[in-house]
Write an enzyme that holds these catalytic residues in place. Sequence first.
Site, mmCIF file in Angstrom:
data_model
loop_
_atom_site.group_PDB
_atom_site.id
_atom_site.type_symbol
_atom_site.label_atom_id
_atom_site.label_comp_id
_atom_site.label_asym_id
_atom_site.label_seq_id
_atom_site.Cartn_x
_atom_site.Cartn_y
_atom_site.Cartn_z
ATOM 1 N N LYS A 67 0.807 -1.229 0.000
ATOM 2 C CA LYS A 67 0.000 0.000 0.000
ATOM 3 C C LYS A 67 0.840 1.279 0.000
ATOM 4 O O LYS A 67 0.424 2.288 -0.541
ATOM 5 C CB LYS A 67 -0.947 0.014 1.209
ATOM 6 N N ARG A 152 0.647 -2.032 20.962
ATOM 7 C CA ARG A 152 1.672 -2.769 21.709
ATOM 8 C C ARG A 152 3.012 -2.051 21.616
ATOM 9 O O ARG A 152 3.695 -1.849 22.621
ATOM 10 C CB ARG A 152 1.758 -4.192 21.128
ATOM 11 N N THR A 153 3.365 -1.635 20.404
ATOM 12 C CA THR A 153 4.603 -0.877 20.200
ATOM 13 C C THR A 153 4.227 0.598 20.166
ATOM 14 O O THR A 153 3.718 1.100 19.164
ATOM 15 C CB THR A 153 5.250 -1.303 18.867
ATOM 16 N N TYR A 216 -12.315 -9.048 9.313
ATOM 17 C CA TYR A 216 -13.520 -9.670 8.740
ATOM 18 C C TYR A 216 -13.368 -11.167 8.483
ATOM 19 O O TYR A 216 -14.300 -11.815 8.017
ATOM 20 C CB TYR A 216 -13.980 -8.938 7.474
HETATM 21 P P1 ATR Z 1 -1.660 -4.306 8.891
HETATM 22 O O1 ATR Z 1 -1.059 -3.719 7.663
HETATM 23 O O2 ATR Z 1 -2.599 -5.446 8.659
HETATM 24 O O3 ATR Z 1 -2.219 -3.293 9.846
HETATM 25 P P2 ATR Z 1 0.638 -4.416 10.458
HETATM 26 O O4 ATR Z 1 1.053 -3.139 9.869
HETATM 27 O O5 ATR Z 1 1.661 -5.461 10.675
HETATM 28 O O6 ATR Z 1 -0.466 -5.059 9.622
HETATM 29 O O7 ATR Z 1 -0.111 -4.114 11.854
HETATM 30 C C1 ATR Z 1 -0.585 -5.107 12.671
HETATM 31 C C2 ATR Z 1 -1.085 -4.461 13.950
HETATM 32 O O8 ATR Z 1 -1.482 -5.504 14.854
HETATM 33 C C3 ATR Z 1 -0.050 -3.635 14.691
HETATM 34 O O9 ATR Z 1 -0.692 -2.598 15.399
HETATM 35 C C4 ATR Z 1 0.544 -4.673 15.629
HETATM 36 O O10 ATR Z 1 1.168 -4.141 16.781
HETATM 37 P P3 ATR Z 1 2.747 -3.811 16.763
HETATM 38 O O11 ATR Z 1 2.880 -2.513 16.054
HETATM 39 O O12 ATR Z 1 3.122 -3.750 18.192
HETATM 40 O O13 ATR Z 1 3.396 -4.957 16.031
HETATM 41 C C5 ATR Z 1 -0.700 -5.410 16.032
HETATM 42 N N1 ATR Z 1 -0.395 -6.744 16.560
HETATM 43 C C6 ATR Z 1 -0.064 -7.847 15.843
HETATM 44 N N2 ATR Z 1 0.139 -8.900 16.677
HETATM 45 C C7 ATR Z 1 -0.046 -8.431 17.942
HETATM 46 C C8 ATR Z 1 0.012 -9.008 19.251
HETATM 47 N N3 ATR Z 1 0.317 -10.304 19.421
HETATM 48 N N4 ATR Z 1 -0.259 -8.226 20.323
HETATM 49 C C9 ATR Z 1 -0.562 -6.925 20.168
HETATM 50 N N5 ATR Z 1 -0.633 -6.317 18.965
HETATM 51 C C10 ATR Z 1 -0.388 -7.050 17.871
#
Ligand code: ATR
Length: 272
Positions: A67, A152-153, A216
Site C-alpha cells: 500500500k 503494543r509498540t 472480517y
Molecule cells: P496491517 O497492515 O494489517 O495493519 P501491520 O502493519 O503489521 O499489519 O499491523 C498489525 C497491527 O497488529 C499492529 O498494530 C501490531 O502491533 P505492533 O505494532 O506492536 O506490532 C498489532 N499486533 C499484531 N500482533 C499483535 C500481538 N500479538 N499483540 C498486540 N498487537 C499485535
Amino acid sequence: MRKKNRVLGILGNPLKQSMSPMVHNYWIKLYNLDNYYCKFQLEKIDQIKTAIRALDLQGLNVTIPYKKKIIKHLDKIDKTAKRLQAVNTIFNNKGVLEGYNTDVTGFLLGLKNIKKLNKKKPAIVLGAGGAAESVVYSLYLTGFKNIYITNRTKYKAQMIARKYKEVQAVKWIEYELVNNAGLIVNTTSLGMVGYPALPISLESVKKSTKVYDIVYNPLETKLIKDARKHKLEYVTGLSMFLGQAQESFRIWFNIKPSLSNYLIFKLKKILK
Ligand code: ATR
C-alpha cells in the site's frame, strides 16, 4: 483501439485469503461487464508500471505489503491517499496511473451503521499498523475530538498521533480509557484467522459503548462475540471490506454497485 474487456485485480502478497476477486467478479457479472478480476501475487513490484501498461489493466486493488510501496510507481494520487501515504486502488486512466485510498470510505460506511454514535465521547483505536491511520483519519473527519490510539509498540501510535491534535497515543489497553470510551475500534491483526484473540475485557465498559472490529475473517471475532454477550452495539469488518470494494468499483466503472443481501449472504457463508 482500447479494448473494453479489460482485466483488473488485486496486488499483494500473500493473497490466499482475499475475498476481493469474488466480490468484484460478482459485480462484473451483475452489471453485464466484460471484465475479469484476478489475483496478482507478486514477490516484487519494481516493474509494476510496465506490467500494468503492457497488460493494459483497467485497475488494481493494492494490499499488504504494497500500500505504501506502490506510491512511487504512480503518476498521481488523490488527497486521501496523499494524506495517509497509502494507496489501495489504482485506476489506469488512459495510461495515467491514478492512486486512491478507499479504506476511509469503507470504514465510514460501517460507522454509519451505528445508530447512536456519540462523537463527543472519546474513541479508542487499538493498533497502529497499516489499517490504523485510515481509521483515525475517518474518526477525525467524522468529528471526533478525542481519539486515543493504543498499540503494543507505542512509538508507532505516537507517529500517527503527532499528525492530529485530536489524537493522543496512550499505553496499550488502559482500562480507565477503555471503560469510558464511546467507541472501541480494533485495527490490529488480533482476532484474525491464525492470530490470538485481542486481550481486552468488555466487562466494565458502559452499555452505550460501540464496538467496531475491522477484522472480517472470521466475522465473529472474540471481540464481536464479547460485544454481543454484553449487549453492546457492534459493527463487523464486513462493512469496511464491502465499503472499500464498492468505492473502488465506482472509481473503475463509474457504477456504485449494490450491496445485495445475496452478496452479503454469500460472504457470510464463506467467512463464518
Ligand atoms: P496491517 O497492515 O494489517 O495493519 P501491520 O502493519 O503489521 O499489519 O499491523 C498489525 C497491527 O497488529 C499492529 O498494530 C501490531 O502491533 P505492533 O505494532 O506492536 O506490532 C498489532 N499486533 C499484531 N500482533 C499483535 C500481538 N500479538 N499483540 C498486540 N498487537 C499485535
